[in-house]
Design a protein around this motif. Structure first.
Motif, PDB file in Angstrom:
ATOM      1  N   VAL A 228      62.057 -49.838  87.865  1.00 31.75           N
ATOM      2  CA  VAL A 228      61.641 -49.252  86.595  1.00 31.75           C
ATOM      3  C   VAL A 228      62.775 -49.271  85.579  1.00 31.75           C
ATOM      4  O   VAL A 228      62.557 -49.570  84.390  1.00 31.75           O
ATOM      5  CB  VAL A 228      61.103 -47.827  86.810  1.00 31.75           C
ATOM      6  N   ALA A 232      62.577 -50.856  81.922  1.00 29.89           N
ATOM      7  CA  ALA A 232      62.803 -50.017  80.743  1.00 29.89           C
ATOM      8  C   ALA A 232      63.852 -50.633  79.825  1.00 29.89           C
ATOM      9  O   ALA A 232      63.814 -50.427  78.601  1.00 29.89           O
ATOM     10  CB  ALA A 232      63.230 -48.617  81.176  1.00 29.89           C
ATOM     11  N   LYS A 239      55.117 -51.244  76.243  1.00 31.49           N
ATOM     12  CA  LYS A 239      54.591 -51.068  77.588  1.00 31.49           C
ATOM     13  C   LYS A 239      53.493 -50.005  77.598  1.00 31.49           C
ATOM     14  O   LYS A 239      53.540 -49.037  76.852  1.00 31.49           O
ATOM     15  CB  LYS A 239      55.714 -50.691  78.553  1.00 31.49           C
ATOM     16  N   LEU A 262      59.671 -45.375  81.514  1.00 33.89           N
ATOM     17  CA  LEU A 262      59.542 -46.610  80.737  1.00 33.89           C
ATOM     18  C   LEU A 262      59.433 -46.357  79.246  1.00 33.89           C
ATOM     19  O   LEU A 262      59.547 -47.296  78.452  1.00 33.89           O
ATOM     20  CB  LEU A 262      58.299 -47.386  81.197  1.00 33.89           C
TER      21      LEU A 262
END
Length: 295
Positions: A228, A232, A239, A262
């Motif tokens: 993640v 990010a 997203k 994110l």
């Protein structure tokens, strides 16, 4: 697996072959006729473990009505896209590079720019891997019912048992064994004849999956690391994290947390579980088109 209520695509779509630099892929290609808001771009939809392009059938008409060209794809070794009996062919990076080739081929066909990317479940983790290789072919990324890392312990057990069965039995026998654990209500259609037809399509889809693909991607789901933070860091790509209000593969709380990490738009589809695309297609299509239109 997602269980579509029909395997008959709507009039806006056709079954065809998408030819790419990495091979040919079976797709459902849905093209808007003359939407009121004009043509708004294209999207590539990637199915999950044991799934196929047909999992997105109920989304095709509402999304084309909103002005989007939608291409739902069978990955290599899935249903109508052939694949070799070589585990290395289904390594996550290989499948991710397939997505990059599909996006490039679609962009060439449309003469447009980047495409919206949506991955369901396993397809979400493959989509994430593709973006981490190269985000430039994509306008946005939607992770649908796809978690931050490996699947839940209960699901890992199920995948392990399935892999053991696939290693010792043919696909037909494994299908029969699976059916003893499921109920007719798992296919939500009206009428006995329609239900029988869908169940036969589900069986045929299963029989055409490459068992090596299932074993290899099942293992991927069971060991996937948390990436993640890497995703990010791709700040150029908007997203979207979308799921049902219940999910047996990744706890919804984990999906919620992933969306926060994110900095993503978060959509929870009421009344849906692991497959909002088939559980609540109208609401799911509306959330997707709203997100895409915003970007």
């Amino acid at each position: 697996m997602s269980r579509p209520s029909t395997f008959v695509p709507p009039a806006c779509s056709r079954s065809r072959t998408l030819r790419t630099a990495r091979g040919d892929f079976a797709v459902l290609d849905a093209v808007p006729e003359a939407p009121a808001g004009g043509h708004r771009g294209a999207a590539l939809l990637v199915p999950g473990f044991t799934g196929s392009k047909e999992d997105f059938i109920a989304l095709l008409q509402p999304l084309t009505d909103a002005g989007y060209r939608i291409v739902a794809v069978d990955g290599r070794g899935q249903y109508e896209s052939t694949g070799p009996a070589d585990p290395q062919a289904y390594a996550q990076e290989e499948l991710a590079r397939d997505l990059l080739a599909q996006a490039a081929a679609l962009a060439d066909e449309t003469g447009g720019g980047p495409v919206h990317l949506l991955g369901h479940s396993l397809g979400g983790q493959i989509s994430r891997a593709a973006v981490l290789i190269d985000a430039t072919p994509f306008r946005t990324l939607t992770l649908m019912s796809s978690g931050p890392a490996l699947i839940s312990e209960d699901q890992r057990t199920k995948v392990r048992l399935l892999s053991e069965a696939l290693a010792s039995m043919d696909m037909a026998r494994v299908w029969e064994a699976i059916q003893t654990q499921e109920t007719p209500q798992d296919v939500d259609v009206e009428g006995e004849a329609e239900g029988k037809a869908v169940r036969e399509h589900l069986r045929q889809r299963w029989l055409r999956h490459n068992p090596v693909q299932l074993i290899t991607t099942g293992r991927q789901l069971s060991v996937e690391p948390d990436r993640v933070a890497e995703l990010a860091a791709v700040t150029s790509l908007p997203k979207h994290v979308l799921s049902g209000e219940r999910d047996e593969v990744w706890p919804v709380a984990l999906i919620d947390e992933m969306a926060v990490r994110l900095g993503a738009r978060r959509t929870v589809v009421a009344g849906a579980e692991h497959s909002p695309n088939t559980d609540r297609p109208a609401e799911t299509a509306r959330a997707l088109s709203d997100f895409w239109t915003h970007h």
